[in-house]
Motif scaffolding. Structure first.
Motif, PDB file in Angstrom:
ATOM      1  N   VAL A 134       0.868  -1.176   0.000  1.00  0.00           N
ATOM      2  CA  VAL A 134       0.000   0.000   0.000  1.00  0.00           C
ATOM      3  C   VAL A 134       0.905   1.226   0.000  1.00  0.00           C
ATOM      4  O   VAL A 134       2.089   1.139   0.329  1.00  0.00           O
ATOM      5  CB  VAL A 134      -0.937   0.028   1.228  1.00  0.00           C
ATOM      6  CG1 VAL A 134      -1.938  -1.103   1.155  1.00  0.00           C
ATOM      7  CG2 VAL A 134      -0.140  -0.034   2.526  1.00  0.00           C
ATOM      8  N   SER A 135       0.367   2.360  -0.354  1.00  0.00           N
ATOM      9  CA  SER A 135       1.186   3.565  -0.435  1.00  0.00           C
ATOM     10  C   SER A 135       1.558   4.071   0.954  1.00  0.00           C
ATOM     11  O   SER A 135       0.889   3.772   1.953  1.00  0.00           O
ATOM     12  CB  SER A 135       0.436   4.666  -1.189  1.00  0.00           C
ATOM     13  OG  SER A 135      -0.677   5.108  -0.442  1.00  0.00           O
ATOM     14  N   GLU A 136       2.621   4.833   1.002  1.00  0.00           N
ATOM     15  CA  GLU A 136       3.091   5.385   2.268  1.00  0.00           C
ATOM     16  C   GLU A 136       2.050   6.308   2.890  1.00  0.00           C
ATOM     17  O   GLU A 136       1.991   6.474   4.107  1.00  0.00           O
ATOM     18  CB  GLU A 136       4.397   6.151   2.026  1.00  0.00           C
ATOM     19  CG  GLU A 136       5.123   6.561   3.287  1.00  0.00           C
ATOM     20  CD  GLU A 136       6.476   7.176   2.988  1.00  0.00           C
ATOM     21  OE1 GLU A 136       7.119   7.663   3.935  1.00  0.00           O
ATOM     22  OE2 GLU A 136       6.887   7.169   1.814  1.00  0.00           O
ATOM     23  N   GLU A 137       1.205   6.902   2.048  1.00  0.00           N
ATOM     24  CA  GLU A 137       0.187   7.835   2.534  1.00  0.00           C
ATOM     25  C   GLU A 137      -1.114   7.138   2.932  1.00  0.00           C
ATOM     26  O   GLU A 137      -2.093   7.794   3.308  1.00  0.00           O
ATOM     27  CB  GLU A 137      -0.125   8.881   1.457  1.00  0.00           C
ATOM     28  CG  GLU A 137       1.031   9.809   1.101  1.00  0.00           C
ATOM     29  CD  GLU A 137       2.093   9.128   0.255  1.00  0.00           C
ATOM     30  OE1 GLU A 137       1.742   8.146  -0.452  1.00  0.00           O
ATOM     31  OE2 GLU A 137       3.256   9.542   0.314  1.00  0.00           O
ATOM     32  N   SER A 138      -1.154   5.823   2.856  1.00  0.00           N
ATOM     33  CA  SER A 138      -2.379   5.091   3.189  1.00  0.00           C
ATOM     34  C   SER A 138      -2.797   5.343   4.632  1.00  0.00           C
ATOM     35  O   SER A 138      -1.968   5.636   5.501  1.00  0.00           O
ATOM     36  CB  SER A 138      -2.172   3.590   2.983  1.00  0.00           C
ATOM     37  OG  SER A 138      -1.957   3.298   1.628  1.00  0.00           O
ATOM     38  N   SER A 139      -4.073   5.205   4.884  1.00  0.00           N
ATOM     39  CA  SER A 139      -4.598   5.444   6.227  1.00  0.00           C
ATOM     40  C   SER A 139      -4.164   4.343   7.185  1.00  0.00           C
ATOM     41  O   SER A 139      -3.733   3.261   6.776  1.00  0.00           O
ATOM     42  CB  SER A 139      -6.127   5.500   6.188  1.00  0.00           C
ATOM     43  OG  SER A 139      -6.663   4.221   5.885  1.00  0.00           O
ATOM     44  N   TYR A 140      -4.306   4.628   8.453  1.00  0.00           N
ATOM     45  CA  TYR A 140      -3.981   3.664   9.511  1.00  0.00           C
ATOM     46  C   TYR A 140      -4.783   2.378   9.317  1.00  0.00           C
ATOM     47  O   TYR A 140      -4.251   1.273   9.413  1.00  0.00           O
ATOM     48  CB  TYR A 140      -4.295   4.312  10.860  1.00  0.00           C
ATOM     49  CG  TYR A 140      -4.111   3.424  12.066  1.00  0.00           C
ATOM     50  CD1 TYR A 140      -2.844   3.132  12.554  1.00  0.00           C
ATOM     51  CD2 TYR A 140      -5.219   2.886  12.733  1.00  0.00           C
ATOM     52  CE1 TYR A 140      -2.674   2.322  13.670  1.00  0.00           C
ATOM     53  CE2 TYR A 140      -5.062   2.085  13.848  1.00  0.00           C
ATOM     54  CZ  TYR A 140      -3.789   1.802  14.312  1.00  0.00           C
ATOM     55  OH  TYR A 140      -3.624   1.005  15.406  1.00  0.00           O
ATOM     56  N   VAL A 141      -6.057   2.527   9.014  1.00  0.00           N
ATOM     57  CA  VAL A 141      -6.935   1.366   8.818  1.00  0.00           C
ATOM     58  C   VAL A 141      -6.486   0.542   7.615  1.00  0.00           C
ATOM     59  O   VAL A 141      -6.458  -0.695   7.663  1.00  0.00           O
ATOM     60  CB  VAL A 141      -8.397   1.819   8.637  1.00  0.00           C
ATOM     61  CG1 VAL A 141      -9.285   0.630   8.256  1.00  0.00           C
ATOM     62  CG2 VAL A 141      -8.911   2.469   9.914  1.00  0.00           C
TER      63      VAL A 141
END
Length: 222
Positions: A134-141
């Protein structure tokens, strides 16, 4: 040299496994002895293995012995290799040590075994680790879901974990650490945090770092 067996002397001069042929590699350094091993594995089985060294020495016969004994080995066989077996293989006679009065580098063999197992595991997982990223900016969830799915659908389905009847589970994710537990896949009893070796845990840590694109997060086994 007279105290060494003729087998270890002969094997130290052999070039059957000398080279850097293989898709992955790892280095072992222990007992004042160093070598780099190259290998290709498929579904937990070694397809090829070779090694390189910095200098010619009698102890290189041990490397030949390791490669001979583990040729086409599966995970179970890799886990079973011991310094005692290697040393016995190098003897000319059962009652005479292969290296005479010189100490056999047992720590080197032990380190080799742990690094081989973890390296084979990691090399197989990394072949398609990008599918789980997933991208580094993905949400915590989203990061929690990515790691959980990666564990459930990839790690726990790997030959090593299946053979050990073991599963890994994500317990908690923080900014600088992710916490995991190991459980029996048979009765779901919690296993000890040190169920896996440190080098194996390091491999898992590196894989999760790739999945969530974080080089600073650390694995904590509970």
């Amino acid at each position: 040299m007279e105290s060494f067996s003729s087998r270890i002397i002969k094997f130290s001069k052999a070039h059957d496994f000398v080279g850097n042929k293989g898709e992955s590699h790892f280095s072992v350094e222990a007992d004042q002895f160093k070598a780099t091993f190259y290998f290709t594995a498929n579904r937990g089985q070694l397809k090829e293995i070779s090694y390189t060294v910095e200098s010619e020495r009698i102890e290189n016969g041990i490397l030949f012995a390791l490669c001979t004994l583990l040729k086409n080995a599966d995970t179970k066989r890799m886990k079973s290799i011991t310094a005692r077996e290697v040393e016995s293989f190098l003897r000319d006679q059962n009652h005479i040590p292969a290296m005479g009065e010189s100490p056999f580098p047992g720590a080197f063999v032990d380190s080799f075994r742990e690094l081989l197992i973890s390296s084979v595991f990691e090399s197989e997982i990394r072949k398609d680790v990008d599918f789980w990223e997933v991208s580094e900016e993905s949400s915590y969830v989203d990061k929690i879901k990515a790691i959980s799915d990666f564990f459930t659908l990839k790690i726990n389905m790997n030959e090593y974990f299946l053979e050990e009847s073991m599963e890994i589970e994500l317990i908690q994710l923080e900014d600088d650490a992710f916490f995991v537990e190991f459980r029996s896949s048979i009765n779901h009893v919690k296993l000890a945090p040190n169920t896996l070796s440190k080098v194996f845990l390091d491999s898992l840590e590196g894989l999760v770092r790739s999945v969530i694109k974080s080089e600073n997060i650390n694995l904590v086994a509970e």
